[in-house]
Write a protein that holds these residues in place. Structure first.
Motif: not given
Length: 82
Positions: A60-61, A63-67, A69-70
């Motif tokens: 989750v972190i 993903l949230a940091a944009g590091r 991809r889903p």
């Protein structure tokens, strides 16, 4: 476990009817072994839950940091879960 096995061996060697105290001691030892095994299993389950939660939190972190991809996150989850 060693104590229980030693008690069983002594009863077999003696080849006599085991006395009630010996049987009570053996049953008590077996109860202690089962209780310890239950506690160990509970700790192992807790460790698995905590590890899973930590891994999910890390995803989750990331993903949230944009590091991450889903699509990569889903592949990772599928690999971990099986």
């Amino acid at each position: 476990m060693r104590k229980a096995l030693a008690t069983l061996r002594s009863a077999r060697v003696a080849q006599e009817r085991p006395n009630p105290k010996m049987l009570a001691g053996l049953l008590s030892t077996l109860d202690d072994i089962a209780e310890r095994a239950d506690k160990q299993a509970e700790r192992a389950r807790l460790a698995a839950y905590v590890g899973g939660a930590a891994a999910a939190g890390g995803l989750v972190i990331a993903l949230a940091a944009g590091r991450l991809r889903p699509s990569v996150a889903m592949q990772t989850v599928h690999r971990l879960v099986g």
